[in-house]
Design a protein around this motif. Structure first.
Motif, PDB file in Angstrom:
ATOM      1  N   ASP A  41       0.787  -1.201  -0.008  1.00 33.21           N
ATOM      2  CA  ASP A  41      -0.035   0.055  -0.201  1.00 33.21           C
ATOM      3  C   ASP A  41       0.742   1.418   0.119  1.00 33.21           C
ATOM      4  O   ASP A  41       1.466   1.465   0.981  1.00 33.21           O
ATOM      5  CB  ASP A  41      -0.805  -0.005   1.187  1.00 33.21           C
ATOM      6  CG  ASP A  41      -2.191   0.860   1.082  1.00 33.21           C
ATOM      7  OD1 ASP A  41      -2.086   1.707   0.077  1.00 33.21           O
ATOM      8  OD2 ASP A  41      -2.918   0.864   1.921  1.00 33.21           O
ATOM      9  N   PRO A  42       1.146   1.752  -0.917  1.00 28.89           N
ATOM     10  CA  PRO A  42       0.335   1.835  -2.489  1.00 28.89           C
ATOM     11  C   PRO A  42       0.778   0.435  -3.194  1.00 28.89           C
ATOM     12  O   PRO A  42       2.015   0.052  -3.027  1.00 28.89           O
ATOM     13  CB  PRO A  42       0.644   2.877  -3.124  1.00 28.89           C
ATOM     14  CG  PRO A  42       1.885   3.233  -2.621  1.00 28.89           C
ATOM     15  CD  PRO A  42       1.990   2.967  -1.222  1.00 28.89           C
ATOM     16  N   SER A  44       1.644  -0.508  -7.001  1.00 27.30           N
ATOM     17  CA  SER A  44       1.892  -0.194  -8.178  1.00 27.30           C
ATOM     18  C   SER A  44       1.404  -0.909  -9.300  1.00 27.30           C
ATOM     19  O   SER A  44       1.373  -2.067  -9.193  1.00 27.30           O
ATOM     20  CB  SER A  44       3.743  -0.045  -8.478  1.00 27.30           C
ATOM     21  OG  SER A  44       4.152   0.902  -7.557  1.00 27.30           O
ATOM     22  N   LYS A  63      -1.109   4.028  -9.477  1.00 18.90           N
ATOM     23  CA  LYS A  63      -0.651   3.466  -7.789  1.00 18.90           C
ATOM     24  C   LYS A  63      -2.353   3.217  -7.354  1.00 18.90           C
ATOM     25  O   LYS A  63      -3.170   4.197  -7.337  1.00 18.90           O
ATOM     26  CB  LYS A  63       0.064   4.353  -7.058  1.00 18.90           C
ATOM     27  CG  LYS A  63       1.620   4.290  -7.360  1.00 18.90           C
ATOM     28  CD  LYS A  63       2.284   4.777  -6.234  1.00 18.90           C
ATOM     29  CE  LYS A  63       4.033   4.548  -6.235  1.00 18.90           C
ATOM     30  NZ  LYS A  63       4.734   4.327  -7.586  1.00 18.90           N
ATOM     31  N   TYR A  65      -4.157   3.149  -3.768  1.00 19.51           N
ATOM     32  CA  TYR A  65      -4.130   3.325  -2.315  1.00 19.51           C
ATOM     33  C   TYR A  65      -5.241   2.936  -1.560  1.00 19.51           C
ATOM     34  O   TYR A  65      -6.362   2.964  -1.978  1.00 19.51           O
ATOM     35  CB  TYR A  65      -4.019   4.794  -2.118  1.00 19.51           C
ATOM     36  CG  TYR A  65      -2.616   5.473  -2.558  1.00 19.51           C
ATOM     37  CD1 TYR A  65      -1.726   5.767  -1.656  1.00 19.51           C
ATOM     38  CD2 TYR A  65      -2.460   5.837  -3.891  1.00 19.51           C
ATOM     39  CE1 TYR A  65      -0.477   6.326  -2.334  1.00 19.51           C
ATOM     40  CE2 TYR A  65      -1.588   6.376  -4.514  1.00 19.51           C
ATOM     41  CZ  TYR A  65      -0.488   6.517  -3.460  1.00 19.51           C
ATOM     42  OH  TYR A  65       0.789   7.229  -4.070  1.00 19.51           O
ATOM     43  N   GLY A  66      -4.810   2.171  -0.288  1.00 21.60           N
ATOM     44  CA  GLY A  66      -6.051   1.661   0.655  1.00 21.60           C
ATOM     45  C   GLY A  66      -6.199   0.406   0.900  1.00 21.60           C
ATOM     46  O   GLY A  66      -7.166  -0.087   1.505  1.00 21.60           O
ATOM     47  N   ASN A  94      -8.304   4.216  -3.874  1.00 20.24           N
ATOM     48  CA  ASN A  94      -8.042   5.543  -4.633  1.00 20.24           C
ATOM     49  C   ASN A  94      -7.199   5.074  -5.630  1.00 20.24           C
ATOM     50  O   ASN A  94      -5.995   4.555  -5.314  1.00 20.24           O
ATOM     51  CB  ASN A  94      -7.598   6.569  -4.101  1.00 20.24           C
ATOM     52  CG  ASN A  94      -8.810   7.370  -3.084  1.00 20.24           C
ATOM     53  OD1 ASN A  94      -9.873   7.662  -3.783  1.00 20.24           O
ATOM     54  ND2 ASN A  94      -8.623   7.448  -1.936  1.00 20.24           N
ATOM     55  N   THR A 113      -7.564  10.801 -10.744  1.00 20.12           N
ATOM     56  CA  THR A 113      -7.967   9.966  -9.620  1.00 20.12           C
ATOM     57  C   THR A 113      -9.427   9.132 -10.065  1.00 20.12           C
ATOM     58  O   THR A 113     -10.099   9.863 -10.510  1.00 20.12           O
ATOM     59  CB  THR A 113      -8.209  10.753  -8.629  1.00 20.12           C
ATOM     60  OG1 THR A 113      -7.344  11.798  -8.257  1.00 20.12           O
ATOM     61  CG2 THR A 113      -8.380  10.253  -7.068  1.00 20.12           C
TER      62      THR A 113
END
Length: 410
Positions: A41-42, A44, A63, A65-66, A94, A113
């Motif tokens: 996390d993150p 790739s 990337k 995230y979460g 995200n 995003t």
């Protein structure tokens, strides 16, 4: 002998340390994720490309995230089948990166995003016993879905309005493209990590018997050592109408034939572990002295009876909060006795006293055995649970997981 001992390398985490860390984590009101979860996390994502009617989009520096911010919604572990089903929820994921949009008219590029909301992850994992007796996690079967998706592409300029029509397909494309990477990464990392930890456990399991069945075999051994087979049943006195019946010197043989009946299920819901265990005996034999008399004691008959009980089954439901400072609870216990058959001795001439005895003794034996076992079993389990300081027990014994010579505690 040292060959079998798993030497924990310098700087490598011990399982015991990890267990204590996880236990502390679950003392929180709303635990999120698991400490040191082997999930990037993150994460790739390799470059992606997407073509549609008016042009082409390229995505790079992507990337996610979460992934580590999950909450355990539900875990169901079938210990006998060595299978675990898990449902996790993640509030938001995200995806952040850079895009380039090329059409025959012009180009646009910038950061983007994609926000996924109410993400749901379902996984099924299995453990197998390898030929050398070592447990090993197999590949997980996983899926990931979401409820809502929102996108933001900066720098679209001239394309902004035209892009609205295709934006939904782009968001779904991005999710569908990164999904295999998420699943592969999580699967590989989790399986690898579980196996690394399991390999540190020095206990070996026969590959023809599940670890829980091995534990039951140990319980059988303990029943014999504690001289509970044969089991002396408390004397029982009962009056039915004008008759008094007295059952004494009742012995029950076969309690140590205890074995697993059905599956052993562990479920985690609302940060509480529920365990459903069902064990049973094989056919048990017994012997008892009986005496039937009229209430006034005017007449009486006595003799012995041999009996058999088809089985005894005990189903127990226990619960333990993930916060181990709380004691475990006995939620429910059910005892079931199978069919009872009796053979009389000393009946002599068949008269009304004997006939009465023949008719009521099987039921009285049932009450007597249930009475002798149900309350003590309930009480014994509850007493043991009340005395248990789960946190203390774990802290005192957890280092034994790292230590082959002390593994007997299992």
């Amino acid at each position: 002998h040292t060959k079998n001992q798993q030497v924990i390398k310098k700087g490598e985490k011990k399982i015991s340390e990890y267990i204590l860390k996880v236990l502390d984590h679950y003392k929180q009101d709303d635990p999120v994720g698991i400490p040191d979860a082997p999930i990037p996390d993150p994460l790739s994502i390799p470059p992606l490309a997407h073509s549609f009617s008016v042009g082409k989009m390229n995505f790079k520096d992507v990337k996610l995230y979460g992934l580590t911010k999950f909450r355990i919604q539900h875990v169901k572990a079938d210990i006998t089948a060595m299978k675990v089903e898990t449902a996790l929820t993640i509030k938001t994921l995200n995806v952040i990166g850079n895009y380039t949009l090329s059409t025959w008219l012009s180009r646009a590029n910038g950061p983007f995003t994609v926000k996924l909301t109410d993400v749901y992850v379902k996984a099924i994992a299995t453990l197998e016993v390898k030929k050398n007796g070592q447990l090993e996690a197999q590949d997980m079967n996983m899926d990931i879905t979401f409820k809502e998706i929102a996108m933001d592409f900066k720098g679209l300029g001239f394309f902004a309005n035209m892009f609205q029509g295709i934006i939904n397909s782009v968001g779904t494309f991005i999710f569908d493209s990164i999904k295999p990477f998420i699943l592969r990464e999580v699967n590989t990392n989790m399986t690898k990590d579980v196996n690394e930890q399991v390999r540190k456990i020095p206990q070996k399991f026969p590959n023809s018997i599940s670890p829980f069945d091995q534990l039951i075999a140990d319980v059988r051994h303990r029943i014999r050592n504690a001289k509970l087979d044969p089991y002396i049943v408390n004397d029982y006195n009962n009056n039915v109408g004008i008759f008094d019946i007295y059952m004494s010197h009742t012995w029950l043989y076969g309690l140590s034939s205890i074995h697993r009946v059905g599956d052993i299920i562990f479920e985690i819901k609302n940060n509480t572990v529920h365990a459903l265990l069902e064990v049973g005996t094989q056919r048990m034999e017994g012997k008892s002295h009986w005496e039937v008399s009229l209430v006034a004691g005017l007449m009486s008959k006595a003799g012995t009876v041999d009996f058999s009980v088809e089985y005894l089954r005990v189903q127990v439901v226990l619960s333990q909060t993930m916060d181990t400072r709380n004691p475990p609870k006995l939620e429910d216990i059910q005892l079931e006795l199978g069919n009872i058959q009796v053979r009389f001795d000393g009946a002599g001439t068949v008269d009304y006293l004997v006939e009465f005895g023949i008719n009521v003794i099987p039921n009285l034996l049932r009450y007597q055995i249930m009475d002798a076992l149900e309350s003590p079993v309930k009480q014994r389990i509850q007493e043991v649970l009340n005395r248990l300081n789960v946190e203390k027990i774990i802290k005192e014994n957890v280092d034994k997981i790292d230590n082959p010579s002390a593994i007997e505690f299992l």
